[in-house]
Design a protein around this motif. Structure first.
Motif: not given
Lengths: 127, 161
Positions: B42-52, B58-71
């Motif tokens: 959400f920190g990253k998404m809040l810094k973007t200029w537009s949302l799809p 989109y949000v679930f994909r962003c959380v998924r990517n962050a979760a994989i990084d954390e894992h």
């Protein structure tokens, strides 16, 4: 299959704790504050003052950046003139041209200066 | 950052916080990592200029990517937090023992199968949304889900016999 789906749906999922919720609230609040700060209206006089400051700073700083006239640098140059004997030619050119044609024989002019260090030039019969 | 950008994401988070958390927890198997993943995404998404336009995948994909990084970052830690909170004391018409059994078996499925089931059942996504979240075709997403359920059914039958 439907029964299994129903059973799976009935399993209660874990939910985030209050600490995480507070952290997320803070994140949204900070983003909102940032948005408001960057989008706040700027009075005309503040914009004009910023432009004026930039001009004054540019003038003062730019004035100090005048390029000094370059002075010619004196360099030491040493010129060696070596007769192009077959032995010397062989040493310079290597085995590629071990028997140079007589017409090519002349003198080698070797200039040594800071800019041409490591380079050599060869003149023909003109010298 | 558009005017209602922050508000859109905040509203989305408030409406889907449990689904996002369960999904991130199923991927990371750590409560702390799941919370960090959601916060980072959400920190990253809040810094973007537009949302799809399609916000949910989109949000679930962003959380998924962050979760994989954390894992990946916590690969050395023993991660075994369950994405489920089965309450033994509360009987809501379902057998808690069966629920425990199902929850354990769910963790034995392949990542793709488990993820599809989590997204479909616990996040209420359509196959179209699952496909968009995972960047695969709808058929692939549907086949992961069906294969996962089939495996669960076979495993359940095997355990009960």
């Amino acid at each position: 299959m439907k029964d299994l789906e129903r059973e799976l749906k009935a399993i209660p999922a874990a939910s985030p704790d209050a600490r995480h919720e507070r952290r997320m609230d803070r994140l949204f609040l900070e983003s909102e504050w940032r948005r408001v700060w960057y989008r706040r209206p700027i009075p005309l006089w503040q914009g004009a003052a910023a432009c004026l400051l930039a001009v004054v700073f540019g003038y003062l700083y730019g004035g100090k950046q005048d390029v000094a006239p370059s002075t010619p640098v004196e360099t030491t140059r040493t010129v060696y003139i070596v007769p192009a004997t077959p032995e010397f030619q062989r040493a310079v050119q290597g085995a590629v041209q071990s028997h140079p044609a007589p017409a090519e024989r002349g003198n080698y002019v070797i200039e040594v200066s800071p800019s041409t260090l490591g380079r050599e030039s060869r003149t023909g019969d003109s010298i | 950052m558009s005017e209602d950008h922050v508000e859109t994401l905040r509203r989305f988070y408030e409406a889907n916080r449990n689904e996002l958390y369960t999904y991130a927890l199923a991927l990371t198997r750590s409560r702390e990592a799941a919370e960090d993943a959601i916060h980072t995404a959400f920190g990253k998404m809040l810094k973007t200029w537009s949302l799809p336009r399609e916000l949910r995948p989109y949000v679930f994909r962003c959380v998924r990517n962050a979760a994989i990084d954390e894992h990946r970052a916590r690969a050395r830690e023993s991660l075994h937090d369950s994405p489920f909170a089965i309450d033994e004391s509360r009987n809501n018409g379902h057998d808690p023992e069966l629920q425990h059994q199902l929850a354990d078996l769910l963790l034995t499925l392949s990542d793709d199968e488990r993820e599809s089931i989590m997204l479909k059942i616990y996040s209420g996504m359509t196959f179209h949304e699952i496909a968009a979240t995972r960047s695969v075709s709808i058929n692939t997403a549907a086949s992961w889900y069906r294969r996962g359920l089939e495996k669960l059914r076979v495993l359940m039958r095997g355990e009960n016999e």
